[in-house]
Design a protein around this motif. Structure first.
Motif, PDB file in Angstrom:
ATOM      1  N   GLY A 177      18.101  14.008  11.383  1.00 57.49           N
ATOM      2  CA  GLY A 177      19.800  13.901  12.649  1.00 57.49           C
ATOM      3  C   GLY A 177      20.388  13.811  11.341  1.00 57.49           C
ATOM      4  N   PHE A 178      21.964  13.741  12.051  1.00 54.75           N
ATOM      5  CA  PHE A 178      23.294  13.416  11.903  1.00 54.75           C
ATOM      6  C   PHE A 178      24.181  13.566  12.543  1.00 54.75           C
ATOM      7  CE2 PHE A 178      20.584  17.731  10.360  1.00 54.75           C
ATOM      8  CZ  PHE A 178      21.052  17.712   9.137  1.00 54.75           C
ATOM      9  N   ILE A 179      24.361  12.208  11.914  1.00 55.83           N
ATOM     10  CA  ILE A 179      25.501  11.380  11.686  1.00 55.83           C
ATOM     11  C   ILE A 179      27.234  12.483  11.779  1.00 55.83           C
ATOM     12  CG2 ILE A 179      26.938   9.386  12.074  1.00 55.83           C
ATOM     13  CD1 ILE A 179      24.713   8.148  11.185  1.00 55.83           C
ATOM     14  N   TYR A 193      28.516  21.925  16.754  1.00 55.95           N
ATOM     15  CA  TYR A 193      27.157  21.520  16.590  1.00 55.95           C
ATOM     16  C   TYR A 193      25.618  22.133  17.428  1.00 55.95           C
ATOM     17  CZ  TYR A 193      30.362  18.369  13.832  1.00 55.95           C
ATOM     18  OH  TYR A 193      31.234  17.710  13.118  1.00 55.95           O
ATOM     19  N   GLU A 194      26.179  22.485  18.538  1.00 52.30           N
ATOM     20  CA  GLU A 194      25.157  23.047  19.294  1.00 52.30           C
ATOM     21  C   GLU A 194      24.437  23.994  19.137  1.00 52.30           C
ATOM     22  OE1 GLU A 194      27.462  24.092  23.133  1.00 52.30           O
ATOM     23  OE2 GLU A 194      28.020  21.754  22.992  1.00 52.30           O
ATOM     24  N   GLN A 195      24.586  25.032  18.006  1.00 53.10           N
ATOM     25  CA  GLN A 195      24.049  26.098  17.490  1.00 53.10           C
ATOM     26  C   GLN A 195      23.227  25.771  16.560  1.00 53.10           C
ATOM     27  OE1 GLN A 195      24.007  29.779  18.953  1.00 53.10           O
ATOM     28  NE2 GLN A 195      22.010  28.870  18.145  1.00 53.10           N
ATOM     29  N   LEU A 196      23.268  24.354  15.367  1.00 55.91           N
ATOM     30  CA  LEU A 196      22.807  24.163  14.647  1.00 55.91           C
ATOM     31  C   LEU A 196      21.426  23.025  15.509  1.00 55.91           C
ATOM     32  CD1 LEU A 196      25.640  22.418  12.045  1.00 55.91           C
ATOM     33  CD2 LEU A 196      24.018  24.554  11.652  1.00 55.91           C
ATOM     34  N   VAL A 206      28.067  13.091  16.914  1.00 52.90           N
ATOM     35  CA  VAL A 206      29.434  12.673  16.436  1.00 52.90           C
ATOM     36  C   VAL A 206      29.910  11.030  16.586  1.00 52.90           C
ATOM     37  CG1 VAL A 206      32.163  13.205  16.170  1.00 52.90           C
ATOM     38  CG2 VAL A 206      30.477  14.841  17.278  1.00 52.90           C
ATOM     39  N   ALA A 207      30.335  11.118  15.383  1.00 50.47           N
ATOM     40  CA  ALA A 207      30.873   8.562  15.319  1.00 50.47           C
ATOM     41  C   ALA A 207      32.275   8.738  15.435  1.00 50.47           C
ATOM     42  CB  ALA A 207      29.512   8.526  14.311  1.00 50.47           C
ATOM     43  N   VAL A 232      23.399  17.930  21.358  1.00 50.80           N
ATOM     44  CA  VAL A 232      24.323  17.087  20.452  1.00 50.80           C
ATOM     45  C   VAL A 232      24.909  16.273  21.841  1.00 50.80           C
ATOM     46  CG1 VAL A 232      27.149  18.419  19.978  1.00 50.80           C
ATOM     47  CG2 VAL A 232      25.012  19.889  19.319  1.00 50.80           C
ATOM     48  N   LYS A 233      25.703  15.080  21.057  1.00 48.15           N
ATOM     49  CA  LYS A 233      26.463  14.182  22.049  1.00 48.15           C
ATOM     50  C   LYS A 233      27.689  14.221  21.009  1.00 48.15           C
ATOM     51  CE  LYS A 233      22.766  12.272  24.850  1.00 48.15           C
ATOM     52  NZ  LYS A 233      21.437  11.016  24.694  1.00 48.15           N
ATOM     53  N   ASN A 234      28.968  13.876  21.954  1.00 45.94           N
ATOM     54  CA  ASN A 234      30.048  12.594  21.362  1.00 45.94           C
ATOM     55  C   ASN A 234      29.962  11.678  22.002  1.00 45.94           C
ATOM     56  OD1 ASN A 234      32.659  12.901  20.417  1.00 45.94           O
ATOM     57  ND2 ASN A 234      33.396  13.937  22.005  1.00 45.94           N
ATOM     58  N   LEU A 235      30.089  10.932  21.281  1.00 42.42           N
ATOM     59  CA  LEU A 235      30.421   8.684  21.184  1.00 42.42           C
ATOM     60  C   LEU A 235      31.361   8.844  20.434  1.00 42.42           C
ATOM     61  CD1 LEU A 235      26.126   7.311  20.810  1.00 42.42           C
ATOM     62  CD2 LEU A 235      27.492   8.963  22.624  1.00 42.42           C
ATOM     63  N   TYR A 236      32.536   9.841  20.530  1.00 34.34           N
ATOM     64  CA  TYR A 236      33.595   9.311  19.353  1.00 34.34           C
ATOM     65  C   TYR A 236      34.796  10.008  20.368  1.00 34.34           C
ATOM     66  CZ  TYR A 236      37.229   8.358  15.682  1.00 34.34           C
ATOM     67  OH  TYR A 236      38.378   7.993  15.280  1.00 34.34           O
TER      68      TYR A 236
END
Length: 344
Positions: A177-179, A193-196, A206-207, A232-236
């Motif tokens: 997984g990726f930060i 990032y959704e396509q990835l 996203v952090a 894909v989630k955006n936590l920022y």
């Protein structure tokens, strides 16, 4: 979930080993500053990625900058972390000591003032960075054109993150997984990032940069992996919009276009470089793909792609240090080796 419970959960994790890549060098620094590794299970491995633009700048680019700095009636303007990156025959710092005309800048807009004040000198900007800094160069170009400034050139090593993440996903299959980088995501948003995530079946989150931000992202990534999710989630959300910064993206599109670029440690990645559309102001940025072999024993290339941690390099803290760097990862404030050297 409360931060205390997040930490308890991550500390107690005892499932399969998980490898998470923090793409951004600022995240790497924050992880050390806040002792994040001591708060999570040893089965959750945090590794650095190619998110340091100075670290992935190829030798040919440094050589081009040095050539301008040695040219009559030319001055090279650069940020400080570029000074010690090795070229074929030395660094900008080495050449400045031998009389090359190199000046530090704190903002690209300084070049406009210098160029206007001294029309007999051509000011060449070493423009290095990702989507975070590229809009500033685009705005500077906008002003240069509006003011009719002609004694200005850019040598660009501007890169985009998504093509590099594609390369990582294709070549480093063991990353779970990726930060996602916070600063870059402010510009591009979370949607790219959704396509990835769909293609490689891996979560991208996203952090921000505070300890609680990073811990929340690690928790989310671990939970997704446990549930076999790849979202894909955006936590920022206080800084990053799903669609990104439309004004910054518009000005980038107005002055730059994509093309192939060399990433030190990765090779040439298609459409990962940003090049000026106005070739008059371009100082010969295209085609700078030559790269020299790193010194024997130096494993900067493996650090950049997350194969090893910096302290696994045999040169780390022995032959290689910030004052005597063998590879680019030890040079920049965002370089993984330099961060590990200062904090480990």
């Amino acid at each position: 979930m409360e931060l205390k419970k997040v930490i308890e959960y991550l500390k107690a994790y005892d499932g399969p080993e998980i490898k998470l890549m923090e793409v951004c060098g600022t995240h790497t620094a924050s992880i050390f500053k806040n002792g994040i590794r001591s708060l999570i299970s040893p089965k959750i491995k945090l590794i650095s990625g190619p998110g340091c633009p100075v670290c992935v700048t190829p030798t040919a680019y440094i050589d081009q900058c040095i050539e301008y700095a040695q040219k009559e009636n030319h001055v090279l303007l650069t940020f400080g972390d570029m000074m010690k990156v090795p070229g074929t025959e030395g660094s900008l710092s080495d050449m400045k000591g031998k009389g090359a005309k190199v000046e530090l800048m704190y903002s690209p807009f300084e070049a406009l003032e210098k160029a206007q004040a001294d029309p007999s000198t051509t000011y060449v900007i070493a423009a290095v960075g990702f989507e975070t800094t590229a809009p500033a160069y685009a705005l500077m170009m906008q002003q240069a054109l509006a003011k009719g400034i002609e004694n200005l050139r850019l040598v660009t090593a501007l890169k985009t993150v998504i093509p590099a993440l594609v390369w990582i996903c294709e070549n480093q299959k063991d990353i779970d997984g990726f930060i996602c980088p916070g600063h870059v995501s402010v510009i591009i948003g979370s949607k790219p990032y959704e396509q990835l995530a769909q293609t490689y079946k891996k979560p991208f989150v996203v952090a921000g940069f505070e300890a609680e931000h990073i811990l929340a992202v690690i928790y989310d990534l671990v939970r997704q992996l446990e549930k076999k999710e790849a979202k894909v989630k955006n936590l920022y959300t206080n800084a990053v919009r799903d669609e990104g910064n439309s004004k910054a993206l518009e000005v980038l599109d107005a002055y730059f276009e994509p093309g192939p670029a060399m990433w030190r440690g990765l090779g040439v990645i298609p459409d990962s470089g940003l090049y000026l559309k106005d070739t008059f102001y371009d100082g010969g940025s295209r085609g700078l793909v030559a790269d020299m072999k790193l010194p024997e024993g130096c494993r900067c290339g493996d650090v950049i792609v997350g194969k090893i941690n910096p302290d696994q390099c045999p040169m780390f803290k022995t032959q290689c240090s910030p004052t005597n760097p063998f590879g680019p990862c030890m040079v920049s404030a965002e370089g993984a080796c330099g961060i590990w050297y200062r904090n480990k």
